[in-house]
Design an enzyme around this catalytic site. Sequence first.
Site, PDB file in Angstrom:
ATOM      1  N   HIS A  23       0.656  -1.101  -0.061  1.00  0.00           N
ATOM      2  CA  HIS A  23       0.030  -0.104   0.067  1.00  0.00           C
ATOM      3  C   HIS A  23       0.879   1.356  -0.050  1.00  0.00           C
ATOM      4  CE1 HIS A  23      -3.845  -2.201   0.780  1.00  0.00           C
ATOM      5  NE2 HIS A  23      -3.191  -2.837   1.367  1.00  0.00           N
ATOM      6  N   ASN A  55     -10.272  -2.855   2.577  1.00  0.00           N
ATOM      7  CA  ASN A  55      -9.959  -2.755   1.101  1.00  0.00           C
ATOM      8  C   ASN A  55     -11.160  -2.469   0.599  1.00  0.00           C
ATOM      9  OD1 ASN A  55      -7.290  -3.472   1.251  1.00  0.00           O
ATOM     10  ND2 ASN A  55      -7.473  -5.459   1.095  1.00  0.00           N
TER      11      ASN A  55
HETATM   12 FE1  HDE Z   1      -2.607  -4.864   5.411  1.00  0.00          FE
HETATM   13  N1  HDE Z   1      -0.712  -4.150   5.846  1.00  0.00           N
HETATM   14  N2  HDE Z   1      -1.970  -6.695   5.974  1.00  0.00           N
HETATM   15  N3  HDE Z   1      -4.378  -5.767   4.704  1.00  0.00           N
HETATM   16  N4  HDE Z   1      -3.141  -3.093   4.905  1.00  0.00           N
HETATM   17  C1  HDE Z   1      -0.396  -2.738   5.840  1.00  0.00           C
HETATM   18  O1  HDE Z   1       0.726  -1.606   7.256  1.00  0.00           O
HETATM   19  C2  HDE Z   1      -0.788  -6.890   6.518  1.00  0.00           C
HETATM   20  C3  HDE Z   1      -4.772  -7.012   4.987  1.00  0.00           C
HETATM   21  C4  HDE Z   1      -4.361  -2.659   4.466  1.00  0.00           C
HETATM   22  O2  HDE Z   1      -3.155   3.564   3.945  1.00  0.00           O
HETATM   23  C5  HDE Z   1       0.781  -2.417   6.208  1.00  0.00           C
HETATM   24  O3  HDE Z   1       0.866   0.824   7.623  1.00  0.00           O
HETATM   25  C6  HDE Z   1      -0.684  -8.067   7.135  1.00  0.00           C
HETATM   26  C7  HDE Z   1      -5.947  -7.018   4.613  1.00  0.00           C
HETATM   27  C8  HDE Z   1      -4.493  -1.269   4.041  1.00  0.00           C
HETATM   28  O4  HDE Z   1      -1.567   3.145   5.554  1.00  0.00           O
HETATM   29  C9  HDE Z   1       1.232  -3.809   6.959  1.00  0.00           C
HETATM   30  C10 HDE Z   1      -1.985  -8.716   6.457  1.00  0.00           C
HETATM   31  C11 HDE Z   1      -6.697  -5.780   4.415  1.00  0.00           C
HETATM   32  C12 HDE Z   1      -3.270  -0.875   4.255  1.00  0.00           C
HETATM   33  C13 HDE Z   1      -0.003  -4.549   6.646  1.00  0.00           C
HETATM   34  C14 HDE Z   1      -2.589  -7.704   5.712  1.00  0.00           C
HETATM   35  C15 HDE Z   1      -5.401  -4.912   4.605  1.00  0.00           C
HETATM   36  C16 HDE Z   1      -2.372  -1.747   4.681  1.00  0.00           C
HETATM   37  C17 HDE Z   1       1.798  -1.839   5.349  1.00  0.00           C
HETATM   38  C18 HDE Z   1      -2.281 -10.206   6.518  1.00  0.00           C
HETATM   39  C19 HDE Z   1      -8.059  -5.292   4.079  1.00  0.00           C
HETATM   40  C20 HDE Z   1      -2.598   0.607   4.033  1.00  0.00           C
HETATM   41  C21 HDE Z   1       1.877  -0.513   5.832  1.00  0.00           C
HETATM   42  C22 HDE Z   1      -2.699 -10.702   7.684  1.00  0.00           C
HETATM   43  C23 HDE Z   1      -8.844  -5.742   5.282  1.00  0.00           C
HETATM   44  C24 HDE Z   1      -2.994   1.490   5.154  1.00  0.00           C
HETATM   45  C25 HDE Z   1       1.072  -0.213   7.079  1.00  0.00           C
HETATM   46  C26 HDE Z   1      -2.252   2.909   4.789  1.00  0.00           C
HETATM   47  C27 HDE Z   1      -1.148  -1.936   5.048  1.00  0.00           C
HETATM   48  C28 HDE Z   1       0.093  -5.873   6.810  1.00  0.00           C
HETATM   49  C29 HDE Z   1      -3.679  -8.035   5.190  1.00  0.00           C
HETATM   50  C30 HDE Z   1      -5.490  -3.589   4.341  1.00  0.00           C
HETATM   51  C31 HDE Z   1       2.642  -4.299   6.393  1.00  0.00           C
HETATM   52  C32 HDE Z   1       0.242  -8.816   7.847  1.00  0.00           C
HETATM   53  C33 HDE Z   1      -6.935  -8.328   4.804  1.00  0.00           C
HETATM   54  C34 HDE Z   1      -5.609  -0.387   3.398  1.00  0.00           C
HETATM   55  O5  HDE Z   1       1.501  -3.581   8.354  1.00  0.00           O
END
Ligand code: HDE
Length: 705
Positions: free
Chosen positions: A85, A158
């Site tokens: 992201h 999302n």
């Molecule tokens: Fe994320 N995800 N994600 N994700 N995600 C990040 O956090 C992660 C997942 C989502 O505008 C990171 O600050 C893991 C689902 C958004 O700043 C990180 C797993 C959904 C954003 C991270 C998921 C999301 C992130 C990278 C699996 C929808 C952007 C930078 C379990 C519900 C937030 C940060 C923004 C960002 C980890 C799966 C949505 C690495 C480990 C499911 C919208 O922490």
Amino acid sequence: MSDTNEDRTDVQLGDVTVGRGAGGETHQTSGSGVPSLTTQQGVKVADDQNTLTVGERGPQLLEDFAMREKIFHFDHERIPERVVHARGFGAKGVLEAYESLADVTMASPFTEKGKQTEVFVRFSTVAGNKGSSDLARDVRGFAVKMYTDTGNWDLVGNNIPVFFIQDAMKFPDLVHSVKQEPDRGFPQAQSAHDNFWDFVSLMPESTHMLLWVMSDRAIPRSFRFMEGFGVHTFRFVNAAGESTFVKFHWKPLQGLQSVMWDEAVKINGADPDFHRRDLWDAIQSGDAPQWELGVQLFDDAFADEFDFDVLDATKFIPEEVIPVRPIAKLTLDRTVDNFFAETEQVAFCTQNIIPGIDFTNDPLLQGRNFSYLDTQLKRLGSPNFTQLPVNAPRCPMHHFQQDGHMAFTNPVGRANYEPNSWGEEGGPREDPNEGFRTFPRDEQGAARRVRPESFADHYSQARQFYRSQTSVEQTHIANAFAFELSKVETPAIRLRMVAGLRNVDEELAQAVADGLGLDELPDPLPVAADPIDLEPSGALSIIQNGPDNFAGRKVGALVSDGVDAATLTALRSALADEGAMIELVAPTVFGIHDSEGNELEIGQKVDGGPSVLYDAVAVLLTDDAAATLSKDAAAKDFVTNAHAHCKFVAHNDAAEALFLAAGVRSADRDEGYHLLDGEAAMSTAFVEACRDLRLWAREAKVDQT
Ligand code: HDE
């Protein structure tokens, strides 16, 4: 060496004077109503154009603190981009509750009707780096930070209600597979490569999400026209301590809309910032986008009887099974003041919840709760990131956490621990009444690494999604699979994916195989649980959930010098009545007048304003201009693409020559073409037709020509 003003060599650049010589100043000096430029230490800077040197052409002096400070700071401007992201765009606004939800939750935004909560939203793509293009085929992040009066609540969602994987432990593998391949560092912001399809074809649990990502959901027309989903099952908890399961939905009041893949590819070239510019322009022009926050509420009994496990993030609950109840309205009415300070430094954490909200055992959610806090430390460099204005709660906070890099909000007084015996001077105390209490769920069982049986069906909802689409959308899905797999170089990976699609829908698998030129379908992949046929859900189709007006959409009008003033005025007024916009595209940006001699404000030169940037187009030319533009590749593409992308086209008689040159014969011009000749009714009819957004009936015909 002299530093008197006599030594300045000021240069006049248009209406701007720039100082160039020794002691030279820019045109804006402290005396003219603007502040003096200073160093970070507050020392006023006399010359920001020339480094201190020995003599005019001599070596630079190390003592030039102004120059060194400037370069030093520049060298450290970058922070690590988000690991996923990375490319995002933020905006600010307000959430307003429709009603009190006190019966199900004590969450502060919903305590009473009309309650307003300040919010920050960041939309994003997932795979691309920070500088990648907006129209990549990808999931969009829809992350909302709510500054409630009981603490910050982050709903990090999302635009797709399901996810690729069931266990957070697979997230690094998923992300590695979709990002650039590690040896070569490409492709950028693309899932169309071997590693991604290798991984997902070996992970049948990804299949449902793949259907969404190959659909037009992954190429939205704008952030304003897409849904958002909390994805996981959360809990609402009321004051009596009772829990209700909840899934969160954001529904755009603007209606759903996506672009076609060929458009997406071309938009990326014409305007890689298409989505962020769209949001910026809409908010700046006062057309604040709005979403309804909706909830699906259910209890343990429903969770037990539902076909799928509500803790499995690869599944959703169809709206026909549990309707989405609108509970609040989100309005994004302010752009950020500074991109870095807000959009870049905003730190969402799924663990940020407030009294009235709680987690469930969704293994993806539990993993995220670790990851988001952890990643902010890496990215923002200090545990004090919560003190940055965009991250700081708006409600009071008092705690004993202290020090660390960049601590700029520091507690005063002697107490930095508790319990203490300093009485009223002793700082904050626990609050057993209003403090956050975890819902006391019963848990037991042996520690094991196991995937529950209830997570085993990977295909039924993928099939349901596919069969809920219109035939136009189904074709787009099949085409997207064929396109992506055609970019995969390893035949075995292509075959494995087609074999998996046979479990979703045989016609889909066949269409993809045909697109690839595959003679014979591979045997279906073995399944862990036999897929079942579920009722189609109308809510899953974009085309069936479009707007019923053309508000917020934009017409690109290709005009030339001498364009008929009455026709243009009638078109402008019909669009304004609808709440739609118009941008003029012309051979030049200066010197274009209407037939009454009024100079027109031109938004784009014809090669900078291709029709892919607009929802519908108009072609209003003089005969001379039409003849000239018939030899202009960009003007011809304007028409050819608008036609191929099934757009509604308004035109005058003179446009005929350009149409013919562009290969759009009169027989090709269907009911999507509207002749305008200055009559208001004709423009109104055109704008009313535009409410359908596209004339999809044209698509099959265009493919055949
Ligand atoms: Fe994320 N995800 N994600 N994700 N995600 C990040 O956090 C992660 C997942 C989502 O505008 C990171 O600050 C893991 C689902 C958004 O700043 C990180 C797993 C959904 C954003 C991270 C998921 C999301 C992130 C990278 C699996 C929808 C952007 C930078 C379990 C519900 C937030 C940060 C923004 C960002 C980890 C799966 C949505 C690495 C480990 C499911 C919208 O922490």
